[in-house]
Write a protein that holds these residues in place. Structure first.
Motif, short mmCIF file in Angstrom:
data_model
loop_
_atom_site.label_atom_id
_atom_site.label_comp_id
_atom_site.label_asym_id
_atom_site.label_seq_id
_atom_site.Cartn_x
_atom_site.Cartn_y
_atom_site.Cartn_z
N PRO A 281 0.83 -1.22 0.00
CA PRO A 281 0.00 0.00 0.00
C PRO A 281 0.86 1.26 0.00
O PRO A 281 2.05 1.24 0.31
N ASP A 282 0.21 2.39 -0.31
CA ASP A 282 0.94 3.66 -0.43
C ASP A 282 1.55 4.09 0.90
O ASP A 282 2.63 4.70 0.93
N ALA A 283 0.87 3.79 2.00
CA ALA A 283 1.41 4.20 3.30
C ALA A 283 2.74 3.51 3.58
O ALA A 283 3.70 4.14 4.07
N GLU A 284 2.82 2.22 3.27
CA GLU A 284 4.07 1.49 3.48
C GLU A 284 5.16 1.99 2.53
O GLU A 284 6.33 2.12 2.92
N ILE A 285 4.78 2.32 1.29
CA ILE A 285 5.76 2.84 0.34
C ILE A 285 6.32 4.17 0.84
O ILE A 285 7.53 4.42 0.77
N LYS A 286 5.46 5.03 1.37
CA LYS A 286 5.92 6.33 1.87
C LYS A 286 6.87 6.15 3.05
O LYS A 286 7.90 6.83 3.16
N LYS A 287 6.55 5.20 3.92
CA LYS A 287 7.42 4.96 5.07
C LYS A 287 8.79 4.45 4.62
O LYS A 287 9.83 4.92 5.11
N GLN B 131 11.09 11.07 -7.88
CA GLN B 131 10.45 10.44 -9.03
C GLN B 131 10.00 9.02 -8.70
O GLN B 131 8.92 8.59 -9.13
N ILE B 132 10.81 8.29 -7.94
CA ILE B 132 10.42 6.93 -7.54
C ILE B 132 9.14 6.97 -6.72
O ILE B 132 8.20 6.19 -6.94
N GLU B 133 9.07 7.89 -5.76
CA GLU B 133 7.89 7.98 -4.90
C GLU B 133 6.66 8.40 -5.71
O GLU B 133 5.56 7.84 -5.53
N SER C 160 1.41 6.98 -8.16
CA SER C 160 0.53 7.07 -9.32
C SER C 160 0.13 5.71 -9.86
O SER C 160 -0.67 5.63 -10.79
N GLY C 161 0.68 4.65 -9.31
CA GLY C 161 0.33 3.30 -9.75
C GLY C 161 1.29 2.69 -10.75
O GLY C 161 1.14 1.53 -11.11
N ASN C 162 2.26 3.45 -11.20
CA ASN C 162 3.24 2.93 -12.16
C ASN C 162 4.38 2.28 -11.39
O ASN C 162 5.50 2.80 -11.33
N ARG C 163 4.09 1.14 -10.78
CA ARG C 163 5.10 0.46 -9.96
C ARG C 163 6.24 -0.10 -10.81
O ARG C 163 7.37 -0.22 -10.32
#
Length: 884
Positions: A542-548, A594-596, A601-604
């Motif tokens: 999820p986005d929250a884990e990615i931000k962390k 840019q990675i974040e 945006s969903g482009n993993r």
């Protein structure tokens, strides 16, 4: 003997070309007349065939009983035989009929063809001459005869145009045969299929679900099962058949191509549940409740076959799922910090699910007990276009005990179906961390000894004790000495796998601390943060884990850059670190932003690819410190090849000078007309060691002191023989060059075209020497030298490019220093390292300069050949030609 009827008459007798033309036209006319007879009776035959094909394609024969099918087949056969009866009257047209047709259809009056065969009624001289003139005039009209096309006049035989009925019926039947209910021509010759009685109360819902990784939509089967062609489906597709209605359970059968029938069982969750019945409940209620429950049958389709249920049939053609293919895209190479970088290509029918590199040691001991498992190397595969993709992955394996050992690397790809593909193995030395501190390298070696085989712990302890024999000389820092003593205590007390791993980790941290201090700890945290973020992107966190995780990556990156900046404050700027090679903090921040943004945006896929690029950049980031041990280790083998090439160049130069001197002396003897100047051959003593074992150079020096060369006393024949004996030396140099090219190929370098040209010139020079011809040999040797120098320059360029690509700097940190072309800041040429292959800045003489030099040499030889009276002048000319 020719019959009278075959003899040429009239104008044909004296005009043979006209006779041949009329013969050809007669043959074409007879063919046209024959087809005009053939086509009218042929129409009924074609009509019967058209009616038979129409009945077959409309499915008439498969829908009638067998007795009626046989009766219709007999009727069609009888009608076909009746229509063949008129063909009995066919005959081949006569010549007279052909002549008459040619005359009528070409509008020729007075019968010009027939008149050539006729004779006059009155045989008088005047009548014969008049008749011949008439034949000649008629013959001139035969030059443009045309037989035309057949005119069968079918309309006269078919006034009502009934011939159009079978034609239209045939076209309609052919279009109908392409439908699912169309018949076949073979239906009349085979029994009609059994009429399977189906229960109309039973409802069947059947569909095929391809695997999700194929990206194909489900295929729903029609209710009547009327598909004629097999249905193409991917392998491992799921077949689902749902049966509902009816009074009894319907049987679902899958028939394989080999005739084996398999019953498709009912799913456990769709079977009717038998509940506990009370005493007042009637037992006859169970079948009724069972008929009301829908049953679902499921199976995996792995081979061709047919589904049969309730009198309906569907055929399937399973499309096999091929195993994935994976291969190296270039050779694996080492990054600046020791990371292993692998470029690869993958290909699969529906996309590769995951891939990794299998790394195993080349030399294995079956009795060894390694402390760690084999290294894991996961390959980063792009999710988009994974069916045919390329990728580059960089992983740091320097911490694994196998670092520095010979390993065998095999790429393994796996698709969603569980199939695996493997690449050809590649052997190399697994990159290890370059230690500039000898003490740190020794500690890392201790760890490697017992980590590869725990039974060798006593050997590792002995190495540790050897380091501390004279600590005041070998260990300047007291902290490092205390760390080694504590590590020795741990090694002696370590028992069990966990304690051994803790000891190995402790030794590795000591080695990194001695080498880089806090920089190694910051680098490890950065790698862990990058790996955690890569794993999260791979599992669609999820986005929250990615931000962390992005915040942790930024903090780890900031700590690493801070430690790196502190270390580089006192380090001198590397000569090749110009503005284009410096990685700024703003660039790293921009990449992480840019990675974040891409991840949010969903482009993993793009985010994961950019993260992989960031890892590669950090692996190739230089820490601003010299790489002495690394450079010397990597360049030692290359230095040997360079020295060997220098020796070949020197030996070839000496051999060319010797050949030139002998050739000039031979020319001098021939010009003087001297045939014999001695009986011995001193040159043989010059080229070979003497009887007292003195080398050749020493003998030449002794003779040079006397002011006279051995070849001065040789005759022309002896000089020619000496030239022939130089061939062995020339062939030996060519063999050495071939071995050098083979060694360069084993090092991964591609020998330039100059070496191949030089070897060919050496072979040609050797052949000329074998025939005693010095001048062509000297020219070939000169071309060989020039090609050798060109090949040497190409080899040096390859070495510099390889070192710049792997380490960002050239040998010993001297390559790529601006645009100074090998000169120091004051413009002076630098001292060359290794053999000097010639200054590249020297201008090569053009054709005019070469021709001028040849003219000068020819003039000197001519003047010397005239036997100058003065000895001083003769010596001067010989010095100009290098004849001593």
């Amino acid at each position: 003997m020719t019959s009278p009827s075959r003899q040429k008459k009239g104008a044909f007798a004296f005009r043979p070309s006209l006779a041949r033309l009329v013969t050809t036209k007669r043959l074409l006319a007879r063919i046209v007349l024959f087809f005009e007879q053939l086509l009218p009776p042929l129409m009924p035959v074609l009509s019967v065939i058209a009616f038979y094909l129409s009945a077959s394609w409309f499915g008439l024969f498969r829908s009638v009983p067998d007795w009626l099918r046989i009766l219709l087949l007999i009727a069609f056969a009888g009608a076909f035989l009746v229509t063949l009866l008129p063909f009995r009257t066919l005959r081949w047209p006569r010549i007279a009929e052909a002549d008459r047709m040619l005359e009528e259809r070409n509008g020729l009056p007075h019968q010009p063809v027939t008149v050539q065969e006729d004779e006059p009624a009155f045989d008088t001289p005047f009548g014969r001459a008049l008749w011949r003139e008439h034949q000649t005039r008629m013959a001139e009209k035969i030059a443009a005869l045309d037989a035309g096309l057949p005119r069968p006049d079918i309309a006269a035989h078919d006034r009502f145009a009934l011939r159009a009925v079978p034609a239209l019926l045939l076209v309609t039947a052919f279009g109908y045969s392409l439908s699912i209910n169309g018949g076949s021509i073979r239906d009349a010759l085979q029994a009609a299929p059994e009429q399977v009685v189906s229960d109309p109360a039973v409802r069947i819902d059947a569909w095929v679900t391809p695997p999700s990784y194929t990206g194909r939509a489900p295929i729903y089967l029609t209710a009547d099962g009327s598909e004629q062609a097999p249905i193409g489906i991917p392998q491992f597709s799921g077949l689902t058949v749902r049966v509902s209605g009816g009074k009894t359970a319907e049987k679902v059968v899958f028939s394989k191509t080999n005739g084996e029938a398999q019953d498709i069982s009912v799913q456990a969750d769709t079977k009717p549940q038998q509940t506990a019945a009370s005493g007042s409940e009637q037992p006859t209620a169970a079948p009724a409740s069972q008929a009301l429950v829908a049953q679902t049958h499921m199976m995996k389709l792995q081979e061709n076959g047919a589904l049969e249920v309730n009198g309906r049939r569907w055929s399937f053609e399973v499309l096999p799922d091929k195993a994935p293919e994976i291969a190296f895209d270039g050779l694996p190479k080492r990054s600046v910090n020791g990371a292993l970088e692998i470029a690869f290509t993958v290909k699969d029918d529906y996309g590769v699910q995951e891939a990794h590199a299998e790394i195993v040691p080349v030399d294995t001991d079956p009795t060894a007990t390694p402390l760690y498992p084999l290294p894991e190397y996961r390959l980063d595969i792009p999710r988009r276009n994974a069916r045919d993709a390329k990728g580059v992955t960089s992983r740091n394996l320097t911490e694994h005990p196998l670092a520095g050992k010979r390993v065998r690397i095999t790429l393994v790809a796996k698709d969603a179906a569980g199939q695996t593909g493997r690449s050809p193995p590649y052997e190399m030395a697994l990159p290890s961390r370059p230690f500039n501190e000898p003490l740190a390298a020794a500690v890392a070696e201790e760890r490697q000894v017992f980590a590869l085989d725990t039974r060798k712990m006593p050997q590792a302890i002995a190495l540790n004790e050897a380091l501390t024999i004279r600590p005041e000389e070998t260990i300047p820092k007291l902290t490092n000495y205390l760390l080694l003593e504590s590590a020795l205590t741990r090694m002696k007390l370590a028992r069990g796998e966990d304690a051994l791993k803790d000891t190995a980790q402790y030794l590795w941290e000591i080695a990194l601390g001695m080498e880089d201090g806090d920089l190694s700890l910051a680098e490890r945290k950065l790698r862990e943060a990058q790996q955690n973020l890569a794993d999260a992107l791979d599992r669609n966190a999820p986005d929250a884990e990615i931000k962390k995780l992005m915040d942790e990556l930024r903090k780890a990156m900031q700590d690493y850059m801070t430690e790196l900046a502190q270390r580089m404050q006192n380090a001198p700027m590397q000569p090749n670190q110009n503005a284009q090679n410096i990685l700024r903090q703003q660039d790293l921040e921009r990449m992480m932003d840019q990675i974040e943004n891409l991840a949010r945006s969903g482009n993993r896929d793009a985010a994961q690819q950019m993260l992989s690029e960031l890892q590669r950049m950090m692996n190739n980031l230089q820490a601003g410190r010299p790489q002495r041990g690394q450079q010397s280790q990597e360049n030692s083998e290359a230095r040997k090849q360079i020295d060997k090439l220098g020796e070949i160049l020197r030996d070839q130069q000496k051999l060319m000078e010797q050949t030139f001197r002998l050739d000039q002396q031979l020319r001098d003897r021939m010009q003087r007309g001297e045939s014999d100047m001695g009986e011995n051959d001193p040159l043989l003593d010059e080229m070979n060691p003497g009887e007292n074992g003195e080398p050749q150079d020493q003998q030449q020096g002794q003779q040079g002191k006397e002011g006279q060369q051995p070849s001065d006393q040789m005759t022309a024949e002896q000089l020619r023989e000496a030239l022939k004996q130089l061939r062995a030396q020339q062939d030996a140099l060519g063999k050495q060059l071939g071995e050098l090219q083979k060694s360069l190929g084993e090092m991964g370098m591609k020998p330039g075209p100059g070496f191949g040209q030089a070897q060919r010139e050496m072979e040609g020079a050797g052949r000329e020497l074998g025939q005693g011809r010095g001048q062509p040999a000297v020219e070939g040797q000169g071309r060989a030298l020039e090609a050798l120098r060109q090949g040497a320059r190409d080899m040096m360029n390859q070495m510099m490019q390889a070192q710049q690509g792997q380490q960002g700097q050239g040998p010993n940190g001297q390559v790529g220093q601006g645009d100074q072309n090998g000169r120091d800041p004051l413009g002076r040429p630098r001292r060359p390292q290794g053999p000097d292959f010639g200054d590249n800045s020297v201008k090569v003489p053009d054709e005019i300069d070469v021709q001028r030099a040849r003219e000068i040499l020819d003039a000197i030889r001519e003047k010397l050949g005239n036997n100058p009276p003065q000895e001083m002048e003769r010596r001067y000319l010989e010095r100009l030609l290098d004849i001593q």
